[in-house]
Design an enzyme around this catalytic site. Sequence first.
Site, short mmCIF file in Angstrom:
data_model
loop_
_atom_site.label_atom_id
_atom_site.label_comp_id
_atom_site.label_asym_id
_atom_site.label_seq_id
_atom_site.Cartn_x
_atom_site.Cartn_y
_atom_site.Cartn_z
N THR A 1 -1.59 4.12 3.46
CA THR A 1 -2.27 4.85 2.38
C THR A 1 -2.44 6.33 2.69
O THR A 1 -2.00 7.17 1.90
CB THR A 1 -3.61 4.18 2.04
OG1 THR A 1 -3.35 2.83 1.61
CG2 THR A 1 -4.33 4.93 0.94
N ASP B 1 -5.51 0.44 -4.43
CA ASP B 1 -4.04 0.44 -4.48
C ASP B 1 -3.50 -0.88 -5.00
O ASP B 1 -2.43 -0.95 -5.58
CB ASP B 1 -3.44 0.80 -3.12
CG ASP B 1 -4.04 -0.01 -1.99
OD1 ASP B 1 -4.94 -0.83 -2.21
OD2 ASP B 1 -3.58 0.19 -0.83
N HIS C 1 -6.68 -10.00 3.71
CA HIS C 1 -5.49 -10.64 4.27
C HIS C 1 -5.88 -11.84 5.10
O HIS C 1 -5.19 -12.87 5.10
CB HIS C 1 -4.71 -9.65 5.15
CG HIS C 1 -3.76 -8.78 4.40
ND1 HIS C 1 -2.70 -9.27 3.68
CD2 HIS C 1 -3.71 -7.42 4.27
CE1 HIS C 1 -2.03 -8.28 3.13
NE2 HIS C 1 -2.62 -7.13 3.47
N SER D 1 0.82 -1.22 0.00
CA SER D 1 0.00 0.00 0.00
C SER D 1 0.85 1.26 0.00
O SER D 1 0.46 2.27 -0.61
CB SER D 1 -0.93 0.01 1.22
OG SER D 1 -1.86 -1.04 1.15
#
Length: 541
Positions: free
Chosen positions: A153, A350, A312, A100
Site C-alpha cells: 500500500t 483497499d 487473513h 493491495s
Amino acid sequence: MKDQSSALPRAFVFGIAGLLLLGCSTLAEKTPARAEIKNVIMVIGDGMGPQQVGLLLSYARQAPHGVLKNHKTALDRLVAESGRIGASLTYPDGALVTDSAASATQLASGKFAKTEMVGLDADGYPAESVIEKARRWGKATGLVSDTRITHATPAAFAAHETHRSRETRIPEDLLAANADVMLSGGLDYWLPQAAAEKNSAIHREMEANIEHAFRIGSARKDGKNLLNEARKQGYHLVFNARQLRQASGKTLGLFAGSGMSDGIAESLNRRNAGHAEPTLAEMSEQALKILERNERGFFLMIEAGQIDWASHRNDTGLLLHEMLRFDAMLHKVLDWMGGREDTLLIVTADHETGGFGFGYSGKNIPAPTTLASGHVFKPNFNFGNPEILDRLYAQKLSYHDIFAEFDALPPNQRTAAALAERVNRHTEFKISASEAASILATEANAGHRPDHPSLSEKTVPKLAAKTAFFVYTKDNRENLLAELVGARQQVVWASGTHTSTPVFVFAKGAGRAVEPFASILHHTDVGRLTIEALRPEDTAD
C-alpha cells in the site's frame, strides 16, 4: 477498461452495519465546481470492508465493558461533523478480486492497474501518483503505515515496480519520490547485508541509533546502505517514539525491522508512557505537525495496514484491536482537522479481507426465560451474547504469537496439551487438548509441520482441510484455530484471502469537495477525485 459508473442508478440505499446512504447519482452529475482544497488526507484501512467496520461499531454500541467513550467511534464523529458516506468497487484490470498493490495503485493514480504490480497502470507503464503530482505542485507529501514502508500500500503511492515483492528495490523508488515524511516499519530493507552480522560495524552503529528498541537485521543481499542515501537527500532519521517526537523537518522513521507491532501489542503500549515504538496515532499526529508547515498544503496517506493481516489469519480478537488502533488514529486526524475548510479527509479501504461476520448458530441455544410481561422467550437459535465482544477484547496475544510461543518449545514439548494451555491462557475461548491435537494433525497431514510428536490421522480427529481460499499455508494453523472456536465466538469467516465486497468511502471537508464521494464509485474514481481536489486551481495538471 470501460468506466461502468454511468450505468448506476440515480438513487440507492446502501445499508451495511447500520449505516444509511441516500441520494446517489452518477460521478459526472455529482462533480461540482472546484472547491478550495489545500490539503488532502487519505486514510486506508487495509482489508477494512463493511464487515470489519461492523465489528468496530458492534463493539462500540454493544460491548458491556467497552473502552470507547460514549459508545461512539471516530467514524460516527466523522459523519456527525458533516461527513459523507459512499461505496466503492475495488476490482483491478482483468480480475474480480484485487490485491493491495493494484488497489492502492488505483487509489493513488486514478488509473486501472493489474494485480500485484506497484505503481504501474494496466499496460505496465508508470502511473504518476498523487504523491508525485503533489510534489510538482509544490506541496508537502507523506506516507504513514503500521506495516512497513516497502509494503504494497505505501509503496503504490511512490514506487513503480512490476511486482510488490521487489521490496529491496522499493526503498530506492521511495527516495526518488522524495516524500517529506515516511513513517513505518521495514528497516531491514534499507540496510546492507552486513547489518545482519552482530559483530559488524553497521550492526553496532544501528543498535546505538535505534537505542536497542528492536532487533537489527537485513533483508538485502547486497552492500547498499540506503539510509546513507536518505541522509544525503536531507532526511532526518528516527527509530523510536522519543526520536519521532523531536522530528520537525524532512523525516524518515523506521520503527521495526519488518512489520510493526500488532494491534494487541499497541493496545498495551498505549498504557506505557515510555513505549519505544510509536503508535499509529502518534505517527499520524507527528506527520501532520511536520506537513502543515508547507504554506501550499500537503497530501498525506495513512494506512492502518494490519486489519488485513488479522483478517487473513481469521483472528477476530486481534481484528478488534486493529480496528481500535484505526479508531484511535482517526480521532487524532479529526482533532487536527477541527473545523478547517481547506482540508479534505477521505477514509476508505483497499479491499475487504476474510469475509468476516457474526452469525447465529444452532449450538449453545439459550435456555427459555420468562419476560416481565409473563411471556416465555424461547429462541430457536443462538444469536450471540454481546458479552462475546468483551471476551474478544480480552485476548492477550495474537494467534500468530501464540503459535510462535508454541514453536519456541523444544520439539518433545510441542504437544497438544501445551498448545491448548497457551490458547487458553492468552484467549477467552478455551480449547481442549484433543481439539488442539486436531489442529496439529491437520497441518501435519497437509505437510506443513510433520515434526509434531504423537500425531497421526488414525488417532486424532481431523478438521476440515483449508484449501483453495486459504493460500498462506504458513498461517494455516491460525485459520484452523479460528474455525475451531468460531461457534464459541459467534463468528464466521469465509476466506483466508481478499473478497470483492465493495468498501465504504467516508469523506469530510468543504461541501463542494465531499459531495462526489457520496456515490457508488470505483477506486479509480476515488483516485481521480482525490487528485482533482488537491490540484491547485491555477494548475492544468
